[in-house]
Write a protein that holds these residues in place. Structure first.
Motif, PDB file in Angstrom:
ATOM      1  N   LYS A 185       2.799  14.947   9.320  1.00  0.00           N
ATOM      2  CA  LYS A 185       1.906  13.966   9.944  1.00  0.00           C
ATOM      3  C   LYS A 185       0.937  13.351   8.951  1.00  0.00           C
ATOM      4  N   CYS A 186       0.512  12.154   9.285  1.00  0.00           N
ATOM      5  CA  CYS A 186      -0.446  11.417   8.456  1.00  0.00           C
ATOM      6  C   CYS A 186      -1.717  12.254   8.230  1.00  0.00           C
ATOM      7  N   PHE A 187      -2.141  12.328   6.984  1.00  0.00           N
ATOM      8  CA  PHE A 187      -3.361  13.085   6.671  1.00  0.00           C
ATOM      9  C   PHE A 187      -4.574  12.528   7.416  1.00  0.00           C
ATOM     10  N   LEU A 188      -4.704  11.203   7.350  1.00  0.00           N
ATOM     11  CA  LEU A 188      -5.900  10.601   7.945  1.00  0.00           C
ATOM     12  C   LEU A 188      -6.005  10.955   9.421  1.00  0.00           C
ATOM     13  N   GLU A 189      -4.877  10.947  10.110  1.00  0.00           N
ATOM     14  CA  GLU A 189      -4.907  11.242  11.545  1.00  0.00           C
ATOM     15  C   GLU A 189      -5.146  12.722  11.813  1.00  0.00           C
TER      16      GLU A 189
ATOM     17  N   CYS B  39       1.479  12.919  -4.542  1.00  0.00           N
ATOM     18  CA  CYS B  39       0.595  13.910  -3.908  1.00  0.00           C
ATOM     19  C   CYS B  39       1.042  14.210  -2.489  1.00  0.00           C
ATOM     20  N   ILE B  40       1.432  13.140  -1.767  1.00  0.00           N
ATOM     21  CA  ILE B  40       1.827  13.303  -0.360  1.00  0.00           C
ATOM     22  C   ILE B  40       2.981  14.313  -0.253  1.00  0.00           C
ATOM     23  N   LYS B  41       3.928  14.218  -1.167  1.00  0.00           N
ATOM     24  CA  LYS B  41       5.084  15.133  -1.126  1.00  0.00           C
ATOM     25  C   LYS B  41       4.665  16.568  -1.432  1.00  0.00           C
TER      26      LYS B  41
ATOM     27  N   THR C 202       0.844  -1.202   0.000  1.00  0.00           N
ATOM     28  CA  THR C 202       0.000   0.000   0.000  1.00  0.00           C
ATOM     29  C   THR C 202       0.876   1.249   0.000  1.00  0.00           C
ATOM     30  N   LEU C 203       0.253   2.363  -0.353  1.00  0.00           N
ATOM     31  CA  LEU C 203       0.968   3.640  -0.301  1.00  0.00           C
ATOM     32  C   LEU C 203       1.393   3.941   1.132  1.00  0.00           C
ATOM     33  N   CYS C 204       0.570   3.585   2.102  1.00  0.00           N
ATOM     34  CA  CYS C 204       0.927   3.832   3.510  1.00  0.00           C
ATOM     35  C   CYS C 204       2.236   3.137   3.862  1.00  0.00           C
ATOM     36  N   ASP C 205       2.479   1.953   3.277  1.00  0.00           N
ATOM     37  CA  ASP C 205       3.728   1.244   3.565  1.00  0.00           C
ATOM     38  C   ASP C 205       4.943   2.055   3.128  1.00  0.00           C
ATOM     39  N   GLU C 206       4.757   2.916   2.126  1.00  0.00           N
ATOM     40  CA  GLU C 206       5.891   3.684   1.598  1.00  0.00           C
ATOM     41  C   GLU C 206       5.960   5.097   2.194  1.00  0.00           C
ATOM     42  N   CYS C 207       4.910   5.482   2.882  1.00  0.00           N
ATOM     43  CA  CYS C 207       4.788   6.865   3.355  1.00  0.00           C
ATOM     44  C   CYS C 207       5.495   7.014   4.701  1.00  0.00           C
ATOM     45  N   ASP C 208       6.339   8.048   4.804  1.00  0.00           N
ATOM     46  CA  ASP C 208       7.075   8.190   6.068  1.00  0.00           C
ATOM     47  C   ASP C 208       6.485   9.277   6.963  1.00  0.00           C
ATOM     48  N   ARG C 209       5.251   9.665   6.708  1.00  0.00           N
ATOM     49  CA  ARG C 209       4.631  10.640   7.625  1.00  0.00           C
ATOM     50  C   ARG C 209       4.423  10.011   9.004  1.00  0.00           C
ATOM     51  N   ILE C 210       4.438  10.849  10.025  1.00  0.00           N
ATOM     52  CA  ILE C 210       4.318  10.355  11.406  1.00  0.00           C
ATOM     53  C   ILE C 210       2.902   9.836  11.639  1.00  0.00           C
ATOM     54  N   LYS C 211       2.843   8.579  12.111  1.00  0.00           N
ATOM     55  CA  LYS C 211       1.551   7.979  12.457  1.00  0.00           C
ATOM     56  C   LYS C 211       1.524   7.734  13.961  1.00  0.00           C
ATOM     57  N   GLU C 212       0.532   8.296  14.620  1.00  0.00           N
ATOM     58  CA  GLU C 212       0.507   8.213  16.093  1.00  0.00           C
ATOM     59  C   GLU C 212      -0.602   7.299  16.600  1.00  0.00           C
TER      60      GLU C 212
ATOM     61  N   ILE D  78      -9.271  12.931   4.502  1.00  0.00           N
ATOM     62  CA  ILE D  78      -9.332  11.604   3.880  1.00  0.00           C
ATOM     63  C   ILE D  78      -8.168  11.428   2.914  1.00  0.00           C
ATOM     64  N   CYS D  79      -7.404  10.386   3.160  1.00  0.00           N
ATOM     65  CA  CYS D  79      -6.262  10.026   2.319  1.00  0.00           C
ATOM     66  C   CYS D  79      -6.475   8.563   1.949  1.00  0.00           C
ATOM     67  N   CYS D  80      -6.370   8.258   0.673  1.00  0.00           N
ATOM     68  CA  CYS D  80      -6.678   6.893   0.209  1.00  0.00           C
ATOM     69  C   CYS D  80      -5.502   5.936   0.364  1.00  0.00           C
ATOM     70  N   GLY D  81      -4.426   6.385   1.004  1.00  0.00           N
ATOM     71  CA  GLY D  81      -3.218   5.571   1.140  1.00  0.00           C
ATOM     72  C   GLY D  81      -3.440   4.150   1.627  1.00  0.00           C
ATOM     73  N   PRO D  82      -4.291   3.922   2.660  1.00  0.00           N
ATOM     74  CA  PRO D  82      -4.431   2.549   3.157  1.00  0.00           C
ATOM     75  C   PRO D  82      -5.032   1.594   2.128  1.00  0.00           C
ATOM     76  N   ALA D  83      -5.723   2.131   1.132  1.00  0.00           N
ATOM     77  CA  ALA D  83      -6.417   1.276   0.167  1.00  0.00           C
ATOM     78  C   ALA D  83      -5.846   1.433  -1.240  1.00  0.00           C
TER      79      ALA D  83
HETATM   80  S1  SF4 Z   1      -2.995   7.642   5.143  1.00  0.00           S
HETATM   81 FE1  SF4 Z   1      -1.905   8.919   3.671  1.00  0.00          FE
HETATM   82  S2  SF4 Z   1      -0.655  10.308   4.907  1.00  0.00           S
HETATM   83 FE2  SF4 Z   1      -1.299   8.614   6.224  1.00  0.00          FE
HETATM   84  S3  SF4 Z   1       0.378   7.144   6.122  1.00  0.00           S
HETATM   85 FE3  SF4 Z   1      -1.118   6.558   4.557  1.00  0.00          FE
HETATM   86  S4  SF4 Z   1      -0.415   7.558   2.695  1.00  0.00           S
HETATM   87 FE4  SF4 Z   1       0.635   8.549   4.409  1.00  0.00          FE
END
Ligand code: SF4
Ligand code: SF4
Ligand code: SF4
Length: 319
Positions: A226-230, A248-250, A197-207, A234-239
């Motif tokens: 920081k993670c958009f979703l948090e 887009c994230i960058k 998934t995109l989330c696997d590649e994304c280095d934004r902080i997830k809390e 709405i960020c479609c990264g998990p799916a």
């Molecule tokens: S939801 Fe979006 S911002 Fe959050 S980790 Fe996934 S890709 Fe990154």
């Protein structure tokens, strides 16, 4: 070594995928070195009858962008399939239906009424609608049949490879070109991207934070670490399948899902609904309803690129 024969075709497409090919800049010369282009309607004056005259399987690779929304596009998809050894669904529209497939939330009748009668810019007091056959003094005019349902390329013909993205990024286009040049093509059915998934590649902080309010991107300035979703956006990264280089994230914009579902996920929208529901901080039905209401255009948000390829596929047609 004999040059490859390459065809590029646009179907129900915005043209962005064609521009992405040109975005390869000077690398386009590498493409020209290894391949002769035998069809490229946006750039070169080939006619369909030139393709019809070719032997079957005489085109080595066809890069087909756009969804299939009318009978001409269906006919050319079948023609190019017959003439090509390898078909590549090029871009989100060819792979999953893309933006044109949002039309599957409606039907031909409603689209024609809106486009040709209701739209404020129309001057059509006779309420004339396009017909497949029209008699004029000079004879009969023919237009392709506009389908009720937008289809993916693979719903019309067999497809060897899928190159997702809206449009596909240049590095992945070049990866396909390189595989063509060396003959080292991946297994048939491969998606030219990551399996994760995109989330696997994304280095934004997830809390592991839950959220109690949904924001549209223009309503707050997101923290770019920081993670958009948090943050409630709405960020479609998990799916969504990784491999786009976090484009887009960058740019501090949430993912819209243009790489389609990752390996093993059948329905991107359903997966995203489940991911968002899992971080909702709501104790009552009223709170859940309020947060759902905050999602403007949920169908378009969850199925922006993938409706034609989803379990839903389309709105039920009235018999
Ligand atoms: S939801 Fe979006 S911002 Fe959050 S980790 Fe996934 S890709 Fe990154
Ligand atoms: S995938 Fe995106 S860029 Fe390519 S044709 Fe569809 S809308 Fe346009
Ligand atoms: S971040 Fe999402 S929407 Fe943007 S290019 Fe990547 S997959 Fe597509």
């Amino acid at each position: 070594m004999a040059k490859l024969k390459l065809a590029l075709y646009w179907s129900a497409s915005c043209g962005g995928c064609e521009v992405a090919v040109l975005d390869t800049n000077e690398k386009i010369l590498d493409i020209a070195n290894i391949a002769d282009i035998v069809l490229w309607p946006i750039a070169l004056d080939f006619k369909y009858h030139h393709v019809e005259a070719m032997n079957d399987k005489s085109i080595d690779v066809c890069l087909f962008n756009g969804a299939v929304r009318n009978s001409e596009q269906e006919k050319i998809a079948k023609l190019l399939r017959a003439k090509s050894k390898v078909m590549v669904a090029f871009g989100a529209c060819a792979c999953f239906g893309g933006i044109p497939a949002l039309g599957n939330f409606t039907d031909r009748t409603e689209i024609f009424e809106r486009a040709y009668i209701e739209a404020p810019s129309n001057d059509n007091s006779d309420k004339t609608l396009p017909l497949t056959l029209t008699q004029v003094a000079e004879g009969e005019l023919e237009l392709p049949e506009f389908f009720d349902t937008v289809l993916t390329l693979a719903q019309v013909v067999d497809v060897e490879y899928f190159l997702p993205g809206c449009p596909p990024p240049v590095d992945l286009i070049l990866k396909v070109v390189d595989a063509m040049a060396t003959g080292q093509l991946p297994p048939v059915g491969s998606v030219i991207a990551s399996d994760k998934t995109l989330c696997d590649e994304c280095d934004r902080i997830k809390e592991e934070k839950s959220i109690s309010k949904i924001y549209r991107p223009h309503q707050i300035i997101p923290d770019d670490k920081k993670c958009f979703l948090e943050q409630g956006i709405i960020c479609c990264g998990p799916a969504t399948r990784g491999g786009c280089g976090l484009r887009c994230i960058k740019a501090n914009m949430p993912c819209r899902g243009c790489f389609g579902p990752p390996a093993g996920i059948v329905d991107q929208g359903a997966k995203l609904v489940s991911a968002i529901a899992s971080i909702y901080n709501a104790d009552s039905e009223e709170e859940i309803s309020r947060m759902v209401e905050e999602i403007v255009d949920p169908a378009g948000t969850f199925y922006r690129f993938g409706l034609a390829d989803s379990l839903l596929k389309r709105k039920r047609l009235t018999p």
